[in-house]
Design an enzyme around this catalytic site. Sequence first.
Site, PDB file in Angstrom:
ATOM      1  N   GLY A   1      11.920   3.021 -26.287  1.00 36.56           N
ATOM      2  CA  GLY A   1      11.735   1.586 -26.143  1.00 36.56           C
ATOM      3  C   GLY A   1      12.029   1.213 -24.702  1.00 36.56           C
ATOM      4  O   GLY A   1      13.099   1.555 -24.176  1.00 36.56           O
TER       5      GLY A   1
ATOM      6  N   ASP B   1       5.364  -1.601 -22.253  1.00 29.31           N
ATOM      7  CA  ASP B   1       6.147  -0.755 -21.350  1.00 29.31           C
ATOM      8  C   ASP B   1       5.952  -1.141 -19.897  1.00 29.31           C
ATOM      9  O   ASP B   1       6.791  -0.846 -19.049  1.00 29.31           O
ATOM     10  CB  ASP B   1       5.779   0.712 -21.547  1.00 29.31           C
ATOM     11  CG  ASP B   1       6.181   1.171 -22.931  1.00 29.31           C
ATOM     12  OD1 ASP B   1       5.424   0.891 -23.884  1.00 29.31           O
ATOM     13  OD2 ASP B   1       7.258   1.753 -23.067  1.00 29.31           O
TER      14      ASP B   1
ATOM     15  N   ASN C   1       0.938  -0.366 -23.317  1.00 22.56           N
ATOM     16  CA  ASN C   1       1.838  -0.261 -24.465  1.00 22.56           C
ATOM     17  C   ASN C   1       1.442   0.980 -25.259  1.00 22.56           C
ATOM     18  O   ASN C   1       0.475   1.675 -24.949  1.00 22.56           O
ATOM     19  CB  ASN C   1       1.760  -1.542 -25.322  1.00 22.56           C
ATOM     20  CG  ASN C   1       2.841  -1.582 -26.395  1.00 22.56           C
ATOM     21  OD1 ASN C   1       3.980  -1.220 -26.144  1.00 22.56           O
ATOM     22  ND2 ASN C   1       2.486  -1.992 -27.589  1.00 22.56           N
TER      23      ASN C   1
END
Lengths: 359, 359
Positions: free
Chosen positions: B54, B243, B253
């Site tokens: 994450g 991201d 992403n």
Amino acid sequence: MKIHGVHHRTIWLSDNGWSVRIFDQRQLPWRIEIAELTSVEMAARAIREMWTRGAPLVGATAAYGLCLGLRADASDPALEAHYKALLATRPTAVNLRWALDRMKAAVKPHQGERRVAAAYQCAAAICNEDVDTNRAIGEHGVQLIEALARANPGRTLNILTHCNAGWLATVDYGTALAPIYLAHDRSIPVHVWVDETRPRNQGASLTAFELAQHGVPHTVIADNAGGLLMQQRKVDLCIVGTDRVARNGDVCNKIGTYLKALAARDNGVPFYIGLPLSTFDPSIARGADIPIEERSAEEVTVIYGKSNDGSVAAVRITDSPAANPAFDVTPARLVTGYITEKGVTGTCDVFVPEVRKSG
Amino acid sequence: MKIHGVHHRTIWLSDNGWSVRIFDQRQLPWRIEIAELTSVEMAARAIREMWTRGAPLVGATAAYGLCLGLRADASDPALEAHYKALLATRPTAVNLRWALDRMKAAVKPHQGERRVAAAYQCAAAICNEDVDTNRAIGEHGVQLIEALARANPGRTLNILTHCNAGWLATVDYGTALAPIYLAHDRSIPVHVWVDETRPRNQGASLTAFELAQHGVPHTVIADNAGGLLMQQRKVDLCIVGTDRVARNGDVCNKIGTYLKALAARDNGVPFYIGLPLSTFDPSIARGADIPIEERSAEEVTVIYGKSNDGSVAAVRITDSPAANPAFDVTPARLVTGYITEKGVTGTCDVFVPEVRKSG
């Protein structure tokens, strides 16, 4: 097509002349297991539980299922009951109904032993015609690939496919994969991006197996990856199969097909459907009217594969609830063309009269 | 957020005051296992091998990783070496670099013990600010959901998300999931479609786990299913994390995000990105310039889950070669809005000055 170099069809009569053999495709690619169907109930179960699958092969299996049912009871009420039981196994694919309607028309005029004989004759014809049809789909489709190869000399063509529309989905050759096999056989350098095809992984377990057996270079990818590969210009062409095409050209196929068609359109990648004309359903006006089969949540939450000790094992990926719609609809506007046994067309309109005639 | 009713962050100092604890997220949802990081090498490994993941949490873990490294050797050359080792763990997420740059700036003026102390202080600040940021993202995002609820009184809202941008992807609360948790806490009836998110299944194993622990109704779906659900009007809103966002608003992403954004656009479903401003990267002009991490093919071909005997086991789904690009780029034109700690905006332009300032 070949397994370990030996030619096979996906459905054939056993030596006794009446029971029907298929591959139990749930065991592939890890075990090549042949199932012997001896009753209409067993045939229905094999379709419902996907021992056998793929729109054309489901039609062929249902046809032989009706033969098995009539062999046990060839009366008119039994014929109706067998027909209904087989039709109920999968709601989405139209070839199932097409094959059963054709079988019923062929056996209706006969009674008893002659009805049974007519059934086996018609089922054999359906299988043989499927082989001829797929060979013709391959011949028409390979011309697209040859044209691409001429436009891109000296480099490998990358073709993306979803699910399995190869010989394991048909009696032989396949629909969407038939042009790819022919291109490979004609020494056109092709490489196939194989969508894993969750939740049942028909891409990873069946398409990859087929391509490997035939020696076609290929790479398995997560279903999520195709969009990026198209953005990166690593896909020259998409070809997929279909379970039913509506009158307006909307394409019902394995869940996820629509997402690839959107990405293909967004990146200017041609998106083709390989299909026999029997997959057109002129009785359905548009894709949204096609019933979408909802299958068991377990197909999403439990995944089968080879465990460390070599056995086929299952792992559960979540305890949460899951939903499992099996098909989606790709609007006709996203389809570059339909590759059929009669040729390649940008619109399915020209084939509707054909379908009406044969239907 | 809570596990079995007890509040947890995803990263915290252990009782000795210097080693760092995280959840080994590879074991979730089946085992809640806490890993203790005692060196910069171990922190780098935890990021690279995705014990922790994450974008925001990777940044926080790298920050504490630098603390651990400086504790062993606080010299200038060591600082550079630790920085480089941590930066190399994941090429796509920009928070990693953002956190490391901030750490370096904070410790640079100090030497020895004071440098180490400054590092721990800065890492704690990064973590605390992440919590505040995510709470603010939630507050801004929940207004979108409240507006949807007012427009659709008396029915449950269906929100689709991809991968995991919940509290397990951050220090607490989450980015994309923060508005959903808040909506649920405020008794707005929400149901979440959770994309499985192949190949690593962060949706099925992390997002579904989080939502279940918090009591939010949800259903896991194959990544292929979202397009159909949108066609069927079963999705009111999509929210995903990211991201890295380029200067033009292109969103990098988890692989597959782009396909959902295409489907959302095709069906008129709003598509939002939840993100801290630290995820904007004004140094990158457009999404195509963001490096896409290519991870091991084994992540595609081998799937982990719970076996029949309750242990975590792996199954292999194919022996064919596989490719595993981990991210894709959703063009800004497909994004309805960006939900940040400063508010919701339809274009990221207004935030670029903020980023420059804080960067």
